[in-house]
Every structure is written in structure tokens, then in C-alpha cells.
Design a protein around this motif. Sequence first.
Motif, mmCIF file in Angstrom:
data_model
loop_
_atom_site.group_PDB
_atom_site.id
_atom_site.type_symbol
_atom_site.label_atom_id
_atom_site.label_comp_id
_atom_site.label_asym_id
_atom_site.label_seq_id
_atom_site.Cartn_x
_atom_site.Cartn_y
_atom_site.Cartn_z
ATOM 1 N N PRO A 86 18.000 20.033 -34.149
ATOM 2 C CA PRO A 86 16.792 19.192 -34.039
ATOM 3 C C PRO A 86 16.948 18.154 -32.943
ATOM 4 O O PRO A 86 18.047 17.644 -32.693
ATOM 5 N N SER A 87 15.841 17.849 -32.278
ATOM 6 C CA SER A 87 15.880 16.872 -31.195
ATOM 7 C C SER A 87 16.032 15.446 -31.722
ATOM 8 O O SER A 87 16.483 14.555 -31.007
ATOM 9 N N GLU A 88 15.650 15.227 -32.984
ATOM 10 C CA GLU A 88 15.792 13.924 -33.620
ATOM 11 C C GLU A 88 16.499 14.093 -34.954
ATOM 12 O O GLU A 88 16.448 15.172 -35.560
ATOM 13 N N TYR A 115 15.175 31.219 -29.556
ATOM 14 C CA TYR A 115 15.495 29.791 -29.493
ATOM 15 C C TYR A 115 15.379 29.237 -28.073
ATOM 16 O O TYR A 115 15.290 28.025 -27.871
ATOM 17 N N ALA A 140 22.776 25.233 -29.976
ATOM 18 C CA ALA A 140 22.115 24.256 -29.113
ATOM 19 C C ALA A 140 20.597 24.382 -29.203
ATOM 20 O O ALA A 140 19.873 23.384 -29.195
ATOM 21 N N TYR A 167 18.755 25.479 -31.747
ATOM 22 C CA TYR A 167 18.156 25.161 -33.046
ATOM 23 C C TYR A 167 18.475 23.755 -33.540
ATOM 24 O O TYR A 167 17.923 23.327 -34.557
ATOM 25 N N ARG A 178 12.695 26.741 -27.414
ATOM 26 C CA ARG A 178 12.850 25.382 -27.927
ATOM 27 C C ARG A 178 13.651 24.485 -26.978
ATOM 28 O O ARG A 178 13.653 23.263 -27.145
ATOM 29 N N MET A 179 14.307 25.068 -26.018
ATOM 30 C CA MET A 179 15.219 24.321 -25.158
ATOM 31 C C MET A 179 14.498 23.787 -23.926
ATOM 32 O O MET A 179 13.418 24.251 -23.565
ATOM 33 N N THR A 180 15.102 22.812 -23.284
ATOM 34 C CA THR A 180 14.609 22.374 -21.978
ATOM 35 C C THR A 180 14.955 23.433 -20.943
ATOM 36 O O THR A 180 15.800 24.318 -21.187
ATOM 37 N N GLY A 224 18.666 23.101 -20.237
ATOM 38 C CA GLY A 224 19.500 23.603 -21.327
ATOM 39 C C GLY A 224 19.470 25.114 -21.414
ATOM 40 O O GLY A 224 20.506 25.766 -21.623
#
Length: 231
Positions: free
Chosen positions: A78-80, A32, A74, A76, A35-37, A40
Motif C-alpha cells: 500500500p502507498s499509505e 500489479y 513492491a 502490492y 499499480r506502480m509508478t 518503479g
Amino acid sequence: MSDEESGPADLSFEDVRRSFYYGDHADMQFKYLARMTDAGAADAIAEVLAAVGETLDTGDLDRLREAVYRAQVAGYLPSEPVAPATEIPFTPLPGSLASLRLALISAGGVYRVDDDPMGPDGPSQQDSLVLITEFLRGTPTLSTIPVDTPNEQLTARHPGYDARSAQRDPSAVFPLDHLRDLAGQGRVQLADEHYGFTGATSQRRLEKQVAPRWAEHMAAREVDVVFLVAT
């Protein structure tokens, strides 16, 4: 200075965190991070490492587990916002669970150690990680697991999560032991057969070709209800 003298190129932090997702540092427990910045991921790693240091001092794993769990949540999320499903098939139970024959089916890649669905020379868990594309294109295979199969005779393989946890404790993704306990209390009835397959597979083939045949197979064995465990 020559390229040879300067050594290998430095990796950026982004390169490092992305390498956990089927890269040089592939680790299904921490994929995961990709997937993070950067910010983050840095915060998550710092929290996990702080918990590791505390655990080394105290031997208490609770803070470490909680830190890893929070990082996974955090990573996983979703960003939206996700639109709610508008069409959900629903079939009400025809009676109480105690009066129905229940079968367990897990998408966690569980199978009996003497019945590898990929044959006697099937890949190991680690080898399966590099075969993710082949899994996702392939046709899923249903493994049959008799109701009296002990956990010691079960194992798992899956390219989408760290199945080593399921190898150590099959109940994590295949809680047949718990269902047998409930059956002993008269709270459920168990079918003679239970099932496992690898959820990382061709979803189109699963939905259109394979799942209907599986449903017919279970109906022929008088299964009334199925408990599906995802990963």
C-alpha cells in the motif's frame, strides 16, 4: 503524412503497464504493474528481464523467481499505512487439531472437472478475465469436493489471479494432498467434504446471504474447524 501512413498511435509507458490490468495485455501474473509508478515499473521490468537473460544462460530459475517475487511485493504494498482492524471475530479452538474435524475451503475457484459450478459450457480461464465485472456482481457458488478427490480431477477458474498455476498444481490454492498426509500422521482429522469458490464475487452477498448457509451446511456435517485459503 496521413494518419494511415503514420500507423497506430504510440503507447506511453504508462499505457503499457496499465494494459496488464484487464487491458490489451491482461496478465494476472503481472497485473500489479498497473499499480506502480513508471519508474518503479521500469525498475521491476529491468530486474526481471536481467534475470531472464541469466536464466537462459544458466538454466537456474531461482534468481528469476526472486525477481518476480520482489516486483510483486513492491507492486502490492500500500502507498499509505493501513489502519489496523479494530474488530476481528475470534473463536478459540475447543481442542487440538488432532481431535477436531477439519474442512478445507479455498477462494481460488477450485472445482472438480466433472462438476463445473458455471455449467458444462462454463468459460475458460482466459475468457473469465473479461467477465470480471459479472463475477464481482454475481452470487458465489460453493463447489463440493470429496476428501478422496485426486488432484488430477481438480481444476480452477478465477478472474482475479492466474489460475493456470492452480490448474497445473491445485495444491497451490487447495492443499488437500498435504492435509491428507497430515491426517495419515494423525495430526488432523479431515471431514468427508471440502469446498471451493471464487473469491472475486459479490462480497455483500457472500457475507450476508451465502456464508451463513455454508456454515450451516458444514455444521450439519459435523465440521469443527475450517481452513480457509485465500488468493
